[in-house]
Design a protein around this motif. Structure first.
Motif, PDB file in Angstrom:
ATOM      1  N   ARG A 219     -12.394 -40.707   3.588  1.00  0.00           N
ATOM      2  CA  ARG A 219     -11.252 -40.792   2.667  1.00  0.00           C
ATOM      3  C   ARG A 219     -10.526 -42.125   2.861  1.00  0.00           C
ATOM      4  O   ARG A 219     -10.780 -42.851   3.828  1.00  0.00           O
ATOM      5  N   ASP A 221      -7.928 -44.729   4.042  1.00  0.00           N
ATOM      6  CA  ASP A 221      -7.111 -44.822   5.249  1.00  0.00           C
ATOM      7  C   ASP A 221      -5.654 -45.007   4.802  1.00  0.00           C
ATOM      8  O   ASP A 221      -5.217 -46.112   4.484  1.00  0.00           O
ATOM      9  N   THR A 222      -4.931 -43.893   4.749  1.00  0.00           N
ATOM     10  CA  THR A 222      -3.575 -43.900   4.196  1.00  0.00           C
ATOM     11  C   THR A 222      -2.652 -44.829   4.985  1.00  0.00           C
ATOM     12  O   THR A 222      -1.845 -45.566   4.390  1.00  0.00           O
ATOM     13  N   LYS A 226      -0.661 -47.951   3.387  1.00  0.00           N
ATOM     14  CA  LYS A 226       0.812 -48.052   3.421  1.00  0.00           C
ATOM     15  C   LYS A 226       1.249 -49.352   4.102  1.00  0.00           C
ATOM     16  O   LYS A 226       2.204 -49.986   3.666  1.00  0.00           O
ATOM     17  N   ASN A 240     -10.274 -40.234  -7.547  1.00  0.00           N
ATOM     18  CA  ASN A 240     -10.061 -38.899  -6.990  1.00  0.00           C
ATOM     19  C   ASN A 240     -10.609 -37.816  -7.922  1.00  0.00           C
ATOM     20  O   ASN A 240     -10.200 -37.760  -9.071  1.00  0.00           O
ATOM     21  N   GLU A 248      -9.141 -36.733  -2.356  1.00  0.00           N
ATOM     22  CA  GLU A 248      -8.171 -37.556  -1.608  1.00  0.00           C
ATOM     23  C   GLU A 248      -6.899 -36.729  -1.462  1.00  0.00           C
ATOM     24  O   GLU A 248      -6.031 -36.722  -2.331  1.00  0.00           O
ATOM     25  N   ARG A 249      -6.796 -36.045  -0.315  1.00  0.00           N
ATOM     26  CA  ARG A 249      -5.688 -35.105  -0.122  1.00  0.00           C
ATOM     27  C   ARG A 249      -4.336 -35.794  -0.022  1.00  0.00           C
ATOM     28  O   ARG A 249      -3.307 -35.186  -0.249  1.00  0.00           O
ATOM     29  N   ASP A 250      -4.332 -37.088   0.371  1.00  0.00           N
ATOM     30  CA  ASP A 250      -3.062 -37.792   0.571  1.00  0.00           C
ATOM     31  C   ASP A 250      -2.553 -38.465  -0.700  1.00  0.00           C
ATOM     32  O   ASP A 250      -1.610 -39.255  -0.632  1.00  0.00           O
ATOM     33  N   LYS A 252      -0.706 -37.776  -3.240  1.00  0.00           N
ATOM     34  CA  LYS A 252       0.723 -37.687  -3.575  1.00  0.00           C
ATOM     35  C   LYS A 252       1.540 -38.553  -2.617  1.00  0.00           C
ATOM     36  O   LYS A 252       2.439 -39.299  -3.043  1.00  0.00           O
ATOM     37  N   GLU A 253       1.188 -38.463  -1.340  1.00  0.00           N
ATOM     38  CA  GLU A 253       1.900 -39.270  -0.339  1.00  0.00           C
ATOM     39  C   GLU A 253       1.703 -40.773  -0.611  1.00  0.00           C
ATOM     40  O   GLU A 253       2.647 -41.568  -0.525  1.00  0.00           O
ATOM     41  N   ILE A 254       0.450 -41.118  -0.981  1.00  0.00           N
ATOM     42  CA  ILE A 254       0.150 -42.524  -1.294  1.00  0.00           C
ATOM     43  C   ILE A 254       0.957 -42.972  -2.513  1.00  0.00           C
ATOM     44  O   ILE A 254       1.583 -44.037  -2.508  1.00  0.00           O
TER      45      ILE A 254
END
Ligand SMILES: *Cc1c(COP(=O)(O)O)cnc(C)c1O
Length: 530
Positions: A219, A221-222, A226, A240, A248-250, A252-254
Motif C-alpha cells: 500500500r 506509505d502514508t 504526509k 484505489n 488503500e485503507r488510509d 481518508k486520512e491521506i
C-alpha cells in the motif's frame, strides 16, 4: 498470389508431434494470412464503374498525379482477408481474459441492442437540442448515476478514455489552483505502483512528478506521503483499489492531510469495479476521479470499441469542469450548456460559480458508450451493482488462494485482495521467467495476464478474473496456469520456446519495441510516395 508470401516457414509453426507441414501453411481451420499488400495488386481493381460523363474535375490542381497505391481486391477477397485476420484475435467472447487492471468483463448483448436503436445510433451531435431530448436525457441520467455511485458533486462526461479523464481531472485541479492564486504549486505526488498514465498525465499538464514509496504490504506509505506535503504540492494521484489489488485503507486520512496542506486528491478510478455500490470515493475525500465505462460499466474494450472516461468532481473542482454540461430543469427539459449559455446557466443554476477550463472534445463524448453503460446500470440496479463488486472480489480471491502455493503471491499475507490477484517470479528456477509463463498460457488457449506491471513487484503477474466468470471457467484457467507454472518449476525446456501452437512462435519483443516496423516495406503506397 504466390503461396506463403507472408514469410511463413514450416518451422515457425510445427504441428504437434510428427504432424507434417502443409502446402498452404494452414493447419486445418487455422489459416495463414499475408498482409493485404501481398495479396492485392495495384494493377487490379475490385470495382467496375462506367466512365462517367462528368465534364471535368472540379479539383483543379489538387488532382492526384501519382497512383494512390492501394491494393485492388474484389469484395469477396477483401471480406475473406479481414475475416481471416479477425479469427486470429483473442476476445472476451472467446474465453476468459485475465488481464489485470483492465476489468475485461462480458459485454451484455442488451447493451448492444439498446445502443443500436435508431433514436440513439442515428442522431447527430449538431442536431437542434429539441430533437435529441432522449439522447441528452441518457447522458444526464448516466451522469446522475455516476454522481450518486461515487458520492461526488458533479461529473464531466466528455473525456474519451481513462487517461483522457486523468488529464481532465488534473486540468480542473490546475484551474482551481490558478483561481486561488496558487498556480505556483507544481508538484504532483504519485505512488510507485501507479499506472503509467498517472505520471504521464501529470507531466503532460506541466507538473513535476515525484514518487511516493509503497510499504512492504503493497500500500501507499502514508507517513512518507504526509512528510512530503507542502506549499509546492498541487495534488496526489492515488489508485484505489490500487494496482496491487489492495484497498488503500488510509485514503481518508491521506485526503485530510492533502487538503490541510492545500492540495487536491485525484483518484484513479480504473478499479472501481471492485468497490462499486459499496464505497463512495466522495466519502474518502477524493476531489476528482475518472471512471472507465469500458471497464466497470461493461462497454467494449480496446479493439472492440472506443473508451469513455467520465470524471466525477468534488464541490471544490466541479465549477472548473469542461463544457458541455447537460442540465435537466424542473420542466423536464434537458439543456446542453455550451460556451454561449454558460454564464446564464452559471448564474441561474450554479450560484454563479461555473468557470470551465474549456473543452476536452468537439462534441459531448462517446454517445454509444453512454447508452451501453446506462443500460448496464439500469439492468443491474443498485443491488446488482453491489453484487458485481462482491462477486469480482470473490473470484479474484478464489484465484489467489488456489494458486498461492504454486506461485509466489507477495501480498497474500496482507489479507484478502480486491478485484485482482498478484503473483511474482520468485521461486522460478534459474533461466525461467514470467514471460515463459505468459507464453505457455497462449498454448493453453488463454490471452496472458498482465505481466511486469505493477513495477513494485518483480516479474509481476496480475490476474483480474472479473465477476462474469463462472467457477468452472475459473477452475479451468487456474488449472492451466498451475500446469504452466509447474512446468516452469520443473525446468521444462519446451516452455522456453512457447508458444508452440500459436500462428507465430516466440517473437523478439525487445527488437519489436526498439525498432518497430510500422509500414509494410514493399507497400505500393510507399513507392508512390517517392
Ligand atoms: C486502464 C487504466 C488506466 C487508463 O485507462 P484508459 O481507458 O486505458 O486510458 C489508468 N489507470 C489504471 C489503473 C488502469 O487500469
Amino acid at each position: 498470389m504466390t503461396i506463403n508470401q507472408s514469410g511463413w516457414r514450416p518451422e515457425m509453426t510445427p504441428g504437434a508431434g510428427d504432424a507434417p507441414a502443409t502446402f498452404t501453411g494452414n493447419r486445418a481451420l487455422m489459416l495463414e494470412e499475408p498482409t493485404i499488400f501481398e495479396i492485392g495488386s495495384t494493377d487490379t481493381t475490385g470495382v467496375d464503374f462506367a466512365d462517367g460523363d462528368v465534364a471535368g474535375s472540379r479539383l483543379g490542381d489538387l488532382t492526384r498525379k501519382s497512383a494512390i497505391g492501394l491494393p485492388g481486391l474484389s469484395e469477396p477477397e477483401t471480406v475473406r482477408h479481414y475475416t481471416r485476420l479477425s479469427r486470429q484475435n483473442y476476445a472476451i467472447d472467446l474465453g476468459l481474459f485475465p488481464l489485470g487492471s483492465c476489468t475485461m468483463k462480458h459485454n451484455p448483448r442488451l447493451n448492444e441492442r439498446v445502443a443500436r436503436m435508431p433514436g440513439f445510433a442515428d442522431v447527430h451531435p449538431l442536431q437542434p437540442v429539441d430533437t435529441v431530448q432522449g439522447a441528452l436525457g441518457v447522458i444526464n441520467e448516466l451522469a446522475m448515476w455516476l454522481i450518486k455511485l461515487t458520492g461526488m458533486h458533479g461529473v464531466a462526461m466528455s473525456p474519451k478514455a481513462g487517461a483522457h479523464g486523468e488529464l481532465c481531472g488534473i486540468l480542473c485541479i490546475k484551474a482551481a489552483l490558478e483561481a486561488r492564486g496558487e498556480g505556483h504549486r507544481k508538484v504532483i505526488l504519485v505512488p510507485e505502483s501507479a499506472h503509467g498514465t498517472n505520471p504521464a498525465t501529470a507531466a503532460f499538464a506541466g507538473f513535476a512528478v515525484e514518487d511516493i514509496p509503497a510499504t512492504a504490504e503493497g500500500r501507499v506509505d502514508t507517513a512518507a506521503l504526509k512528510a512530503r506535503l507542502g506549499p509546492d504540492v498541487a495534488a496526489v494521484m492515488i489508485t484505489n483499489p490500487n494496482t496491487c489489488g489492495l484497498f488503500e485503507r488510509d485514503l481518508k486520512e491521506i485526503s485530510d492531510a492533502v487538503h490541510a496542506a492545500g492540495g487536491y486528491v485525484y483518484c484513479d478510478g480504473a478499479n472501481f469495479n471492485a468497490i462499486v455500490g459499496r464505497v463512495r470515493p466522495g466519502d474518502l475525500g477524493v476531489d476528482a476521479m475518472h471512471i472507465n465505462l469500458h471497464k466497470t460499466f461493461s462497454t467494449p474494450h480496446g479493439g472492440g470499441g472506443p473508451g469513455s472516461g467520465p470524471v466525477v468532481l468534488s464541490e471544490a473542482l466541479a465549477p472548473y469542469g469542461p463544457l458541455p454540461y447537460t442540465a435537466r430543469t424542473a420542466d423536464g427539459y434537458v439543456h446542453l450548456i455550451e460556451e454561449e449559455r454558460a454564464e446564464e446557466f452559471s448564474n441561474e443554476h450554479f450560484g454563479g460559480k461555473l468557470d470551465s477550463f474549456g473543452r476536452m472534445v468537439a462534441f459531448h463524448g462517446q454517445m454509444g458508450m453512454f447508452t451501453r453503460a446506462l443500460t448496464y446500470i439500469l439492468s443491474h440496479g443498485a443491488d446488482g451493482l453491489k453484487q458485481v463488486a462482491e462477486d469480482a472480489v470473490l473470484n479474484a480471491n478464489y484465484v489467489l488462494r488456489s494458486l498461492e502455493n504454486t506461485l509466489d503471491a507477495p501480498f497474500a499475507g496482507s489479507g484478502p485482495c480486491m478485484h485482482e490477484a498478484i503473483f511474482s517470479d520468485a521461486g522460478l528456477p534459474q533461466g525461467f521467467s514470467t514471460l515463459d509463463i505468459a507464453k505457455g498460457l497462449i498454448d493453453e488457449g488463454y490471452h496472458p495476464m498482465t505481466v511486469y506491471f505493477p513495477l513494485v513487484v518483480h516479474g509481476a503477474m496480475l490476474v483480474e478474473p472479473t465477476e462474469t466468470e463462472s467457477k468452472a471457467a475459473l477452475d479451468q484457467f487456474i488449472g492451466a496456469l498451475r500446469s504452466v507454472a509447474e512446468r516452469a518449476k520443473a525446468g521444462d525446456p519446451a516452455l522456453k520456446s512457447a508458444p508452440h501452437y500459436a500462428p507465430r512462435r516466440r517473437l523478439d519483443e525487445t527488437l519489436a519495441a526498439r525498432k518497430p516496423v510500422l509500414v509494410w516495406k514493399d507497400a505500393p503506397v510507399a513507392e508512390a510516395a517517392e
